[in-house]
Scaffold this motif. Structure first.
Motif, PDB file in Angstrom:
ATOM      1  N   ILE A  15      74.495  44.627  41.735  1.00 16.96           N
ATOM      2  CA  ILE A  15      73.268  45.267  41.267  1.00 16.96           C
ATOM      3  C   ILE A  15      72.096  44.882  42.172  1.00 16.96           C
ATOM      4  CG2 ILE A  15      74.070  45.552  38.909  1.00 16.96           C
ATOM      5  CD1 ILE A  15      72.477  43.083  38.068  1.00 16.96           C
ATOM      6  N   ASN A  16      72.164  43.720  42.797  1.00 15.48           N
ATOM      7  CA  ASN A  16      71.105  43.312  43.721  1.00 15.48           C
ATOM      8  C   ASN A  16      71.140  44.131  44.999  1.00 15.48           C
ATOM      9  OD1 ASN A  16      69.367  40.932  42.723  1.00 15.48           O
ATOM     10  ND2 ASN A  16      71.424  40.571  41.917  1.00 15.48           N
ATOM     11  N   LYS A  17      72.325  44.469  45.461  1.00 12.48           N
ATOM     12  CA  LYS A  17      72.432  45.348  46.628  1.00 12.48           C
ATOM     13  C   LYS A  17      71.873  46.736  46.289  1.00 12.48           C
ATOM     14  CE  LYS A  17      75.819  46.716  50.127  1.00 12.48           C
ATOM     15  NZ  LYS A  17      77.244  46.587  50.517  1.00 12.48           N
ATOM     16  N   ALA A  18      72.172  47.223  45.090  1.00  8.60           N
ATOM     17  CA  ALA A  18      71.636  48.521  44.651  1.00  8.60           C
ATOM     18  C   ALA A  18      70.116  48.483  44.586  1.00  8.60           C
ATOM     19  CB  ALA A  18      72.234  48.913  43.296  1.00  8.60           C
ATOM     20  N   LEU A  19      69.562  47.398  44.062  1.00  5.40           N
ATOM     21  CA  LEU A  19      68.107  47.271  43.959  1.00  5.40           C
ATOM     22  C   LEU A  19      67.459  47.181  45.339  1.00  5.40           C
ATOM     23  CD1 LEU A  19      65.525  46.945  42.267  1.00  5.40           C
ATOM     24  CD2 LEU A  19      66.021  44.478  42.182  1.00  5.40           C
ATOM     25  N   ALA A  20      68.052  46.413  46.240  1.00  2.00           N
ATOM     26  CA  ALA A  20      67.502  46.300  47.596  1.00  2.00           C
ATOM     27  C   ALA A  20      67.532  47.649  48.305  1.00  2.00           C
ATOM     28  CB  ALA A  20      68.283  45.258  48.398  1.00  2.00           C
ATOM     29  N   ASN A  21      68.631  48.363  48.180  1.00  5.06           N
ATOM     30  CA  ASN A  21      68.771  49.687  48.798  1.00  5.06           C
ATOM     31  C   ASN A  21      67.726  50.652  48.232  1.00  5.06           C
ATOM     32  OD1 ASN A  21      69.882  51.852  50.277  1.00  5.06           O
ATOM     33  ND2 ASN A  21      71.203  52.384  48.570  1.00  5.06           N
ATOM     34  N   TYR A  22      67.614  50.711  46.913  1.00  7.38           N
ATOM     35  CA  TYR A  22      66.636  51.588  46.269  1.00  7.38           C
ATOM     36  C   TYR A  22      65.220  51.275  46.776  1.00  7.38           C
ATOM     37  CZ  TYR A  22      63.363  53.350  42.817  1.00  7.38           C
ATOM     38  OH  TYR A  22      62.291  53.963  42.214  1.00  7.38           O
ATOM     39  N   THR A  23      64.866  50.001  46.762  1.00 11.12           N
ATOM     40  CA  THR A  23      63.504  49.592  47.128  1.00 11.12           C
ATOM     41  C   THR A  23      63.211  49.870  48.602  1.00 11.12           C
ATOM     42  OG1 THR A  23      63.562  47.906  45.396  1.00 11.12           O
ATOM     43  CG2 THR A  23      61.874  47.670  47.102  1.00 11.12           C
ATOM     44  N   ALA A  24      64.134  49.549  49.470  1.00 13.42           N
ATOM     45  CA  ALA A  24      63.923  49.789  50.906  1.00 13.42           C
ATOM     46  C   ALA A  24      63.706  51.274  51.179  1.00 13.42           C
ATOM     47  CB  ALA A  24      65.105  49.265  51.706  1.00 13.42           C
ATOM     48  N   ASN A  25      64.403  52.116  50.448  1.00 12.89           N
ATOM     49  CA  ASN A  25      64.275  53.559  50.656  1.00 12.89           C
ATOM     50  C   ASN A  25      62.989  54.140  50.082  1.00 12.89           C
ATOM     51  OD1 ASN A  25      66.576  54.887  52.176  1.00 12.89           O
ATOM     52  ND2 ASN A  25      67.641  53.396  50.882  1.00 12.89           N
ATOM     53  N   LEU A  26      62.182  53.326  49.417  1.00  9.79           N
ATOM     54  CA  LEU A  26      60.852  53.770  48.988  1.00  9.79           C
ATOM     55  C   LEU A  26      59.870  53.790  50.155  1.00  9.79           C
ATOM     56  CD1 LEU A  26      60.427  51.821  45.604  1.00  9.79           C
ATOM     57  CD2 LEU A  26      60.926  54.267  45.901  1.00  9.79           C
ATOM     58  N   ILE A  27      60.232  53.147  51.259  1.00  6.65           N
ATOM     59  CA  ILE A  27      59.348  53.077  52.429  1.00  6.65           C
ATOM     60  C   ILE A  27      59.532  54.358  53.235  1.00  6.65           C
ATOM     61  CG2 ILE A  27      58.742  51.778  54.499  1.00  6.65           C
ATOM     62  CD1 ILE A  27      60.050  49.319  53.048  1.00  6.65           C
ATOM     63  N   GLU A  28      58.532  55.210  53.174  1.00  7.09           N
ATOM     64  CA  GLU A  28      58.614  56.522  53.812  1.00  7.09           C
ATOM     65  C   GLU A  28      58.794  56.403  55.315  1.00  7.09           C
ATOM     66  OE1 GLU A  28      55.616  59.323  52.588  1.00  7.09           O
ATOM     67  OE2 GLU A  28      55.578  58.455  50.565  1.00  7.09           O
ATOM     68  N   GLY A  29      59.743  57.174  55.830  1.00  9.36           N
ATOM     69  CA  GLY A  29      59.986  57.237  57.252  1.00  9.36           C
ATOM     70  C   GLY A  29      60.758  56.063  57.827  1.00  9.36           C
ATOM     71  N   ALA A  30      61.134  55.113  56.996  1.00  8.26           N
ATOM     72  CA  ALA A  30      61.842  53.936  57.500  1.00  8.26           C
ATOM     73  C   ALA A  30      63.324  54.241  57.695  1.00  8.26           C
ATOM     74  CB  ALA A  30      61.686  52.762  56.534  1.00  8.26           C
ATOM     75  N   GLU A  31      63.891  53.625  58.722  1.00 10.40           N
ATOM     76  CA  GLU A  31      65.335  53.611  58.892  1.00 10.40           C
ATOM     77  C   GLU A  31      65.833  52.399  58.111  1.00 10.40           C
ATOM     78  OE1 GLU A  31      68.720  52.767  62.318  1.00 10.40           O
ATOM     79  OE2 GLU A  31      66.599  52.675  62.859  1.00 10.40           O
ATOM     80  N   VAL A  32      66.689  52.628  57.121  1.00  8.28           N
ATOM     81  CA  VAL A  32      67.175  51.552  56.259  1.00  8.28           C
ATOM     82  C   VAL A  32      68.630  51.248  56.599  1.00  8.28           C
ATOM     83  CG1 VAL A  32      67.640  50.824  53.884  1.00  8.28           C
ATOM     84  CG2 VAL A  32      65.571  52.168  54.404  1.00  8.28           C
ATOM     85  N   ILE A  33      68.882  49.999  56.919  1.00  3.79           N
ATOM     86  CA  ILE A  33      70.236  49.511  57.163  1.00  3.79           C
ATOM     87  C   ILE A  33      70.553  48.525  56.037  1.00  3.79           C
ATOM     88  CG2 ILE A  33      71.785  48.281  58.745  1.00  3.79           C
ATOM     89  CD1 ILE A  33      70.655  50.932  59.890  1.00  3.79           C
ATOM     90  N   VAL A  34      71.602  48.814  55.282  1.00  2.00           N
ATOM     91  CA  VAL A  34      72.002  47.934  54.184  1.00  2.00           C
ATOM     92  C   VAL A  34      73.193  47.103  54.649  1.00  2.00           C
ATOM     93  CG1 VAL A  34      72.770  47.797  51.783  1.00  2.00           C
ATOM     94  CG2 VAL A  34      71.172  49.612  52.480  1.00  2.00           C
ATOM     95  N   LEU A  35      72.993  45.796  54.668  1.00  2.00           N
ATOM     96  CA  LEU A  35      74.044  44.883  55.093  1.00  2.00           C
ATOM     97  C   LEU A  35      74.986  44.557  53.938  1.00  2.00           C
ATOM     98  CD1 LEU A  35      72.045  42.259  57.204  1.00  2.00           C
ATOM     99  CD2 LEU A  35      73.087  44.409  57.959  1.00  2.00           C
ATOM    100  N   ASP A  36      76.250  44.352  54.283  1.00  2.00           N
ATOM    101  CA  ASP A  36      77.255  43.871  53.343  1.00  2.00           C
ATOM    102  C   ASP A  36      77.589  42.450  53.772  1.00  2.00           C
ATOM    103  OD1 ASP A  36      79.498  43.210  51.863  1.00  2.00           O
ATOM    104  OD2 ASP A  36      80.576  45.056  52.303  1.00  2.00           O
ATOM    105  N   LEU A  37      77.275  41.474  52.949  1.00  2.00           N
ATOM    106  CA  LEU A  37      77.481  40.082  53.333  1.00  2.00           C
ATOM    107  C   LEU A  37      78.948  39.725  53.525  1.00  2.00           C
ATOM    108  CD1 LEU A  37      74.762  38.127  51.338  1.00  2.00           C
ATOM    109  CD2 LEU A  37      74.633  39.225  53.573  1.00  2.00           C
ATOM    110  N   ASN A  38      79.849  40.539  53.017  1.00  2.00           N
ATOM    111  CA  ASN A  38      81.274  40.292  53.232  1.00  2.00           C
ATOM    112  C   ASN A  38      81.667  40.440  54.703  1.00  2.00           C
ATOM    113  OD1 ASN A  38      82.393  39.780  50.516  1.00  2.00           O
ATOM    114  ND2 ASN A  38      81.506  41.794  50.113  1.00  2.00           N
ATOM    115  N   LYS A  39      80.821  41.091  55.472  1.00  2.00           N
ATOM    116  CA  LYS A  39      81.078  41.304  56.902  1.00  2.00           C
ATOM    117  C   LYS A  39      81.020  39.997  57.700  1.00  2.00           C
ATOM    118  CE  LYS A  39      78.690  43.436  60.835  1.00  2.00           C
ATOM    119  NZ  LYS A  39      77.523  44.214  61.247  1.00  2.00           N
ATOM    120  N   TYR A  40      80.312  39.010  57.184  1.00  2.00           N
ATOM    121  CA  TYR A  40      80.025  37.792  57.930  1.00  2.00           C
ATOM    122  C   TYR A  40      80.920  36.649  57.446  1.00  2.00           C
ATOM    123  CZ  TYR A  40      76.015  40.770  58.660  1.00  2.00           C
ATOM    124  OH  TYR A  40      75.218  41.852  58.936  1.00  2.00           O
TER     125      TYR A  40
END
Length: 174
Positions: A15-40
């Motif tokens: 749910i925290n990843k969902a919240l971060a994604n939602y919030t970041a996408n509120l920034i108009e014109g921003a390129e949003v990259i959502v990281l998955d911590l399982n990658k590291y």
């Protein structure tokens, strides 16, 4: 503007990843990259292991990805009042390579939980430590009772007051 967003969780349904994604996408014109911590992939941190292997490759990769950002939106999961072990371990490895993990870039810190506390304990700890790790913290927002305030189908916050608070926070880094 490139925004790196992530939930400080390894859950596939975070749910925290969902919240971060939602919030970041509120920034108009921003390129949003959502990281998955399982990658590291990093082993459990210890000074003995660090002496043996040097820097963990997963931590280097994490820092390389963070370095590409203009700003961050991070939502902290809370396990028993603290950071989840997997995030804390990755962060510990990363901070041994570069103390200013967030490179003095603007950040918004968030936290949410299914209950009314909104993960305020971990958000408080993250907020207090932000300056020590190079986060130029612009705002922090706790979202209580996630499932009562977020529509999983539309991927949106349904509570107008919380939406407004998140938008005000994003305006500080836009």
């Amino acid at each position: 503007m490139k925004i790196i967003a992530f939930g400080a969780s390894t859950s596939s349904t975070s749910i925290n990843k969902a919240l971060a994604n939602y919030t970041a996408n509120l920034i108009e014109g921003a390129e949003v990259i959502v990281l998955d911590l399982n990658k590291y992939d990093v082993p459990m941190f210890s000074e003995d292991l660090e002496k043996e292997i040097g820097h963990a490759a997963g931590a280097k990769e994490f820092l390389d990805d963070l370095a590409t950002a203009d700003a961050f939106v991070i939502s902290y999961a809370e396990h028993n009042g603290h950071y989840p072990a997997a995030y804390k371990n990755l962060f510990d490895w990363a901070s041994r390579i570069e103390r200013k993990v967030f490179n003095d870039k603007p950040a918004i810190y968030l936290a949410t939980s299914p209950g009314p506390g909104g993960a305020q304990s971990v958000l408080s700890a993250a907020t207090a430590s932000a300056p020590h790790f190079g986060a130029d913290l612009k705002a922090s927002v706790s979202v209580p009772s996630f499932y009562d305030n977020f529509n999983s189908e539309s991927g949106e916050i349904t509570n107008q007051q919380i939406r407004d608070e998140l938008k005000q926070a994003t305006n500080l880094i836009a």
